[in-house]
Design a protein around this motif. Structure first.
Motif, PDB file in Angstrom:
ATOM      1  N   UNK A 171       0.772  -1.236   0.000  1.00 60.10           N
ATOM      2  CA  UNK A 171       0.000   0.000   0.000  1.00 60.10           C
ATOM      3  C   UNK A 171       0.800   1.281   0.000  1.00 60.10           C
ATOM      4  N   UNK A 172       2.119   1.200  -0.130  1.00 58.55           N
ATOM      5  CA  UNK A 172       2.929   2.417  -0.167  1.00 58.55           C
ATOM      6  C   UNK A 172       2.797   3.126  -1.512  1.00 58.55           C
ATOM      7  N   UNK A 173       2.910   4.458  -1.469  1.00 58.97           N
ATOM      8  CA  UNK A 173       3.025   5.263  -2.685  1.00 58.97           C
ATOM      9  C   UNK A 173       4.524   5.341  -2.987  1.00 58.97           C
ATOM     10  N   UNK A 174       4.960   4.630  -4.006  1.00 64.75           N
ATOM     11  CA  UNK A 174       6.389   4.487  -4.254  1.00 64.75           C
ATOM     12  C   UNK A 174       6.638   4.416  -5.760  1.00 64.75           C
ATOM     13  N   UNK A 175       7.751   5.014  -6.178  1.00 64.93           N
ATOM     14  CA  UNK A 175       8.167   4.858  -7.566  1.00 64.93           C
ATOM     15  C   UNK A 175       9.692   4.746  -7.603  1.00 64.93           C
ATOM     16  N   UNK A 176      10.223   4.346  -8.750  1.00 69.25           N
ATOM     17  CA  UNK A 176      11.663   4.132  -8.891  1.00 69.25           C
ATOM     18  C   UNK A 176      12.270   5.196  -9.796  1.00 69.25           C
ATOM     19  N   UNK A 177      13.499   5.540  -9.505  1.00 67.94           N
ATOM     20  CA  UNK A 177      14.254   6.437 -10.368  1.00 67.94           C
ATOM     21  C   UNK A 177      15.648   5.859 -10.576  1.00 67.94           C
ATOM     22  N   UNK A 178      16.329   6.356 -11.590  1.00 70.67           N
ATOM     23  CA  UNK A 178      17.653   5.863 -11.902  1.00 70.67           C
ATOM     24  C   UNK A 178      18.735   6.673 -11.219  1.00 70.67           C
ATOM     25  N   UNK A 179      19.817   6.004 -10.872  1.00 73.40           N
ATOM     26  CA  UNK A 179      20.931   6.678 -10.219  1.00 73.40           C
ATOM     27  C   UNK A 179      22.244   6.413 -10.931  1.00 73.40           C
ATOM     28  N   UNK A 180      23.173   7.329 -10.731  1.00 75.92           N
ATOM     29  CA  UNK A 180      24.542   7.155 -11.207  1.00 75.92           C
ATOM     30  C   UNK A 180      25.438   6.856 -10.008  1.00 75.92           C
ATOM     31  N   UNK A 181      26.408   5.985 -10.179  1.00 73.24           N
ATOM     32  CA  UNK A 181      27.398   5.694  -9.150  1.00 73.24           C
ATOM     33  C   UNK A 181      28.630   6.561  -9.415  1.00 73.24           C
ATOM     34  N   UNK A 182      29.202   7.118  -8.353  1.00 73.51           N
ATOM     35  CA  UNK A 182      30.349   8.004  -8.492  1.00 73.51           C
ATOM     36  C   UNK A 182      31.631   7.225  -8.772  1.00 73.51           C
ATOM     37  N   UNK A 183      32.595   7.904  -9.383  1.00 73.44           N
ATOM     38  CA  UNK A 183      33.923   7.318  -9.531  1.00 73.44           C
ATOM     39  C   UNK A 183      34.522   7.037  -8.160  1.00 73.44           C
ATOM     40  N   UNK A 184      34.192   7.882  -7.182  1.00 72.99           N
ATOM     41  CA  UNK A 184      34.714   7.688  -5.828  1.00 72.99           C
ATOM     42  C   UNK A 184      34.296   6.341  -5.270  1.00 72.99           C
ATOM     43  N   UNK A 185      33.020   5.960  -5.492  1.00 71.67           N
ATOM     44  CA  UNK A 185      32.527   4.676  -4.997  1.00 71.67           C
ATOM     45  C   UNK A 185      33.027   3.520  -5.844  1.00 71.67           C
ATOM     46  N   UNK A 186      33.148   3.738  -7.144  1.00 73.44           N
ATOM     47  CA  UNK A 186      33.511   2.653  -8.054  1.00 73.44           C
ATOM     48  C   UNK A 186      35.012   2.375  -8.082  1.00 73.44           C
ATOM     49  N   UNK A 187      35.827   3.430  -7.946  1.00 74.39           N
ATOM     50  CA  UNK A 187      37.279   3.267  -8.107  1.00 74.39           C
ATOM     51  C   UNK A 187      38.079   3.711  -6.892  1.00 74.39           C
ATOM     52  N   UNK A 188      37.433   4.416  -5.972  1.00 76.20           N
ATOM     53  CA  UNK A 188      38.155   4.934  -4.819  1.00 76.20           C
ATOM     54  C   UNK A 188      38.809   6.277  -5.067  1.00 76.20           C
ATOM     55  N   UNK A 189      38.654   6.821  -6.280  1.00 77.00           N
ATOM     56  CA  UNK A 189      39.230   8.124  -6.632  1.00 77.00           C
ATOM     57  C   UNK A 189      38.110   9.146  -6.745  1.00 77.00           C
ATOM     58  N   UNK A 190      38.083  10.132  -5.851  1.00 82.28           N
ATOM     59  CA  UNK A 190      37.031  11.145  -5.851  1.00 82.28           C
ATOM     60  C   UNK A 190      37.442  12.293  -6.762  1.00 82.28           C
ATOM     61  N   UNK A 191      37.113  12.141  -8.055  1.00 82.85           N
ATOM     62  CA  UNK A 191      37.458  13.160  -9.045  1.00 82.85           C
ATOM     63  C   UNK A 191      36.249  13.976  -9.489  1.00 82.85           C
ATOM     64  N   UNK A 192      35.105  13.786  -8.807  1.00 84.42           N
ATOM     65  CA  UNK A 192      33.903  14.526  -9.149  1.00 84.42           C
ATOM     66  C   UNK A 192      33.131  13.964 -10.323  1.00 84.42           C
ATOM     67  N   UNK A 193      33.580  12.844 -10.886  1.00 82.21           N
ATOM     68  CA  UNK A 193      32.945  12.279 -12.073  1.00 82.21           C
ATOM     69  C   UNK A 193      32.001  11.143 -11.699  1.00 82.21           C
TER      70      UNK A 193
END
Length: 318
Positions: free
Chosen positions: A109-131
């Motif tokens: 019964x929740x009002x819920x919808x899904x959206x798409x997200x991007x994963x950061x380079x910081x999370x994917x590679x450990x390098x936080x370059x803002x990409x």
């Protein structure tokens, strides 16, 4: 069932709740699903928080279907998600785990919808370059009393452990001592600097810097959007999910009220991380070691054909 608005039957939802070991004190004569719906009506946010916490602890985040199978594919069909995650008690990566949670929330019964997200380079590679990477993640927006919350059960060891109000700067505990928050900012790569998106950040402790993990907007994505994203993430040869096998499960405290740590299988190790301290539980020397460890630490029991499916892949322990 409406067009592209799938729900599960009460029998299926009950099986899912039992998979989570979600057993709130029920009113006498009230079934588990009916009681859950009553709790949604009386305390929607509290119930959502409980469901998210139990889901993270019961259902491992992982990509076994891309490594331990004969087909090496991921299906987002509601029936396939139910069979794999509830009946087989296996893992699922973001669009699988969050996908089944999405359908269950709608069924309750929740009002819920899904959206798409991007994963950061910081999370994917450990390098936080803002990409940021291409769209490849699913985030849920749950609306309760006109307030909107980000809900995620599919981001592995840095996953949000409770609903986060879409409000800038509100900080909450993720897994103590780590913290999580949402900010709204402009991505460095966009041309129109007036465009801002939500950015989910975490930090290891209050003295650590904030690390961006996921960005998303409040625009609703449709099932066909996730089909395209899922195909890219699961089939592109350079995808990390194709190259590496991983499995993560959150750990609840004895009362079931708080997530206190996580169990992680990655590379040749099984690790447990609690209170910021990491302990190696087992070193995996062979494929037999890993298959047995999946059963021991994640309650995942693979069939012979599934085990044989990893032969020849880069993720195989040789």
């Amino acid at each position: 069932m409406g067009l592209d608005q799938p729900t599960y039957t009460d029998i299926q939802v009950e099986a899912y709740l039992r998979r989570l070991a979600y057993k709130p004190a029920a009113t006498e004569g009230t079934g588990l699903v009916e009681h859950a719906r009553q709790r949604v009506q009386s305390d929607a946010l509290g119930t959502l928080t409980e469901l998210q916490r139990h889901h993270l602890a019961a259902i491992p985040w992982g990509n076994s279907g891309l490594h331990y199978s004969q087909h090496h594919t991921i299906s987002l069909h509601p029936d396939s998600l139910y069979e794999k995650i509830v009946e087989r008690r296996l893992d699922g990566y973001c669009m699988e785990s969050t996908g089944i949670f999405f359908i269950v929330l709608r069924s309750l019964g929740y009002c819920v919808y899904a959206t798409g997200g991007r994963v950061s380079h910081a999370a994917a590679t450990g390098v936080d370059n803002g990409l940021w990477l291409a769209f490849g993640h699913m985030v849920l927006i749950v609306i309760i009393d006109e307030a909107r919350y980000m809900v995620d059960v599919g981001f592995g060891n840095n996953c949000a452990t409770a609903p986060l109000l879409l409000q800038e700067g509100a900080t909450a505990t993720c897994i103590a001592p780590s913290e999580m928050r949402l900010i709204k900012d402009t991505l460095v790569e966009v041309t129109d600097k007036s465009q801002k998106v939500w950015i989910y950040q975490t930090r290891n402790n209050p003295e650590s810097p904030w690390i961006p993990n996921i960005c998303f907007s409040e625009v609703e994505f449709l099932p066909q959007d996730f089909d395209v994203m899922n195909f890219s993430v699961s089939k592109k040869p350079t995808s990390w999910f194709v190259q590496t096998f991983v499995c993560v499960r959150m750990i609840l405290d004895p009362t079931g009220k708080e997530i206190i740590g996580q169990c992680i299988m990655s590379g040749g190790e099984v690790k447990q991380r609690i209170g910021g301290q990491t302990e190696i539980l087992q070193v995996l020397q062979t494929e037999e070691d890993r298959v047995k460890a999946l059963a021991k630490y994640f309650d995942m029991h693979l069939r012979t054909g599934e085990v044989e499916g990893i032969r020849g892949l880069s993720s195989q322990i040789k």
